[in-house]
Design an enzyme around this catalytic site. Structure first.
Site, PDB file in Angstrom:
ATOM      1  N   GLY A   1       0.036  -4.410  -0.156  1.00 57.60           N
ATOM      2  CA  GLY A   1       0.839  -5.327   0.649  1.00 57.60           C
ATOM      3  C   GLY A   1      -0.069  -6.192   1.495  1.00 57.60           C
ATOM      4  O   GLY A   1      -0.005  -6.168   2.721  1.00 57.60           O
ATOM      5  N   ALA A   2      -0.936  -6.980   0.821  1.00 55.96           N
ATOM      6  CA  ALA A   2      -2.052  -7.646   1.504  1.00 55.96           C
ATOM      7  C   ALA A   2      -1.852  -9.132   1.749  1.00 55.96           C
ATOM      8  O   ALA A   2      -2.741  -9.779   2.289  1.00 55.96           O
ATOM      9  CB  ALA A   2      -3.331  -7.448   0.675  1.00 55.96           C
TER      10      ALA A   2
ATOM     11  N   ALA B   1       3.595  -3.150  -6.822  1.00 53.19           N
ATOM     12  CA  ALA B   1       2.789  -2.019  -6.347  1.00 53.19           C
ATOM     13  C   ALA B   1       3.458  -0.678  -6.620  1.00 53.19           C
ATOM     14  O   ALA B   1       2.790   0.361  -6.629  1.00 53.19           O
ATOM     15  CB  ALA B   1       2.516  -2.160  -4.848  1.00 53.19           C
TER      16      ALA B   1
ATOM     17  N   TYR C   1      17.562  -0.526  14.455  1.00 58.77           N
ATOM     18  CA  TYR C   1      16.255  -0.250  13.851  1.00 58.77           C
ATOM     19  C   TYR C   1      15.958   1.246  13.799  1.00 58.77           C
ATOM     20  O   TYR C   1      16.087   1.880  12.766  1.00 58.77           O
ATOM     21  CB  TYR C   1      15.130  -1.004  14.581  1.00 58.77           C
ATOM     22  CG  TYR C   1      13.872  -1.056  13.738  1.00 58.77           C
ATOM     23  CD1 TYR C   1      13.562  -2.182  12.993  1.00 58.77           C
ATOM     24  CD2 TYR C   1      13.012   0.035  13.648  1.00 58.77           C
ATOM     25  CE1 TYR C   1      12.433  -2.224  12.185  1.00 58.77           C
ATOM     26  CE2 TYR C   1      11.892   0.011  12.847  1.00 58.77           C
ATOM     27  CZ  TYR C   1      11.599  -1.122  12.121  1.00 58.77           C
ATOM     28  OH  TYR C   1      10.487  -1.140  11.316  1.00 58.77           O
TER      29      TYR C   1
END
EC number: 1.3.1.44
Length: 398
Positions: A47-48, A112, A235
């Protein structure tokens, strides 16, 4: 072609390639001029291409460690319907700048979660790259296909304890609106945990260990958020919170395994509320973040992604002093956000906010500008009236 911003319901439909390039360069320059640190030399980031993942990659390459990096992300280039995602261009231009400094910057574009991507990354590590000192798991995805079963899971943004109603900023219209969110079913909660929990992180860790791709004393980190009580219902006590708890519990299991096998370490960093492509979707979060930005900027405590990641590595993880964790084994990079004086002022402003005054009582302009900059817009030094050669862009590869 002239690239213009297009927002629909808080989702950016366009990005500016050379705005993205300038923003990557701005983050690089910040890291070069910040407090430096000695750190890992070989890093894998799942996740770059944006947000904390991109900032992590830039900090590790340009903030002192001079790390070679592998980045895994799911992005798309120019198609008949789209002009390329911001992450696509971030990957391209990060690689350009890293290679100019003599660093390795390998990009894998794909899912991924899939076995294929994992196998390709492991093959590259074993044959060319060398053992990993640091694994970062910073994946934000709405969907996951489980390669073992073929089942597809969708994450949801819902509560787990009844309906939620609260104020949210609509960035398309620049208005404060009321959002209603229903309570999730058990199936939706489990699906969100499948997508955003720790299962895939654990799978990456297991495969890297089994294939002898980790150096002695390697570290792995994933990112979480807790926030203030005002955000809990949607959240921390919502579907995402359930997934993040699963992620945090997974860290404990990975830590035990890595300590036993390679004297390694696994933990979660709880980060500050920040504008990212992922956080912009969360109901009520935008208003909370905009108010928080105002208070923290006035106290000279504000951090964007790159500032937070540079501080995390320079002052915490790779500092000379002993790394401190909370009672649950988490690193707390939300320490400034949750300061009593900060939250007290946030709460005071929140109680006064109306649809007519929210832009005055919050830093909405700063919040929205950061969001636009994620997509390469509103960045100083970029000529937005320039007619860009699409064919030249198509030739750029990450």
């Amino acid at each position: 072609m002239i690239f213009k911003p297009e927002l629909i319901k808080g989702i950016a439909k366009t990005s500016h390639p050379y705005g993205c390039r300038k923003e990557v360069l701005n983050q690089i320059e910040y890291c070069k001029n910040a407090k430096q640190f000695h750190g890992p030399k070989k890093v894998l980031i799942i996740g770059a291409s944006s947000g904390f993942g991109l900032a992590t990659r830039i900090s590790l390459a340009f903030g002192g460690a001079k790390a070679d990096t592998i980045g895994v992300s799911f992005e798309t280039g120019i198609t008949d319907r789209r002009t390329g995602t911001a992450g696509w261009y971030n990957n391209i231009f990060f690689k350009e700048f890293a290679e100019k400094e003599g660093l390795i910057a390998k990009n894998f574009i794909g899912d991924a979660f899939s076995d294929e991507v994992k196998e390709n990354v492991i093959k590259y590590i074993k044959n060319e790259f060398g053992k990993i000192d640091l694994l970062i798991y910073s994946l934000a995805s709405p969907r996951r296909k489980d390669p073992k079963t073929g089942n597809i899971y969708d994450s949801t943004l819902k509560t787990t304890s009844g309906e939620f109603q609260g104020p949210t900023i609509d960035m398309e219209t620049d208005e404060l609106v009321t959002t209603k969110v229903n309570s999730a079913t058990d199936k939706e909660i489990e699906a969100t945990k499948k997508v955003m929990g720790g299962e895939d992180w654990s799978e990456w860790c297991k495969l890297l260990l089994e294939n002898d791709c980790l150096s002695d004393k390697a570290i792995t980190i994933s990112y979480s958020y807790i926030g203030a009580s005002r955000t809990y219902k949607i959240y921390r006590e919502g579907t995402i919170g359930e997934a993040k708890r699963h992620l945090e519990n997974t860290a404990i299991q990975i830590d035990k395994e890595w300590q036993k096998k390679i004297n390694g370490k696994a933990f979660v960093s709880v980060n500050k509320a920040i504008v990212t492509k992922a956080s912009a979707y969360i109901p009520s979060f935008s208003l909370y973040a905009a108010v928080l930005y105002k208070v923290m900027k006035e106290k000279n405590l504000h951090e964007n992604c790159i500032m937070q990641m540079q501080r995390m590595f320079a002052d915490k993880i790779y500092a000379e002093n002993l790394l401190e964790f909370d009672d649950s084994g988490r690193l707390r990079m939300d320490d400034w956000e949750l300061r009593e004086d900060v939250q007290s002022e946030v709460n005071e402003l929140w109680e006064k906010i109306t649809p007519d005054n929210f832009k005055i009582l919050s830093d909405y302009d700063g919040y929205k500008k950061e969001f636009m900059q994620l997509n390469g817009f509103e960045i100083d030094g970029v000529n937005y009236s320039e007619d860009i050669d699409i064919e030249a862009l198509k030739r750029l590869e990450p």
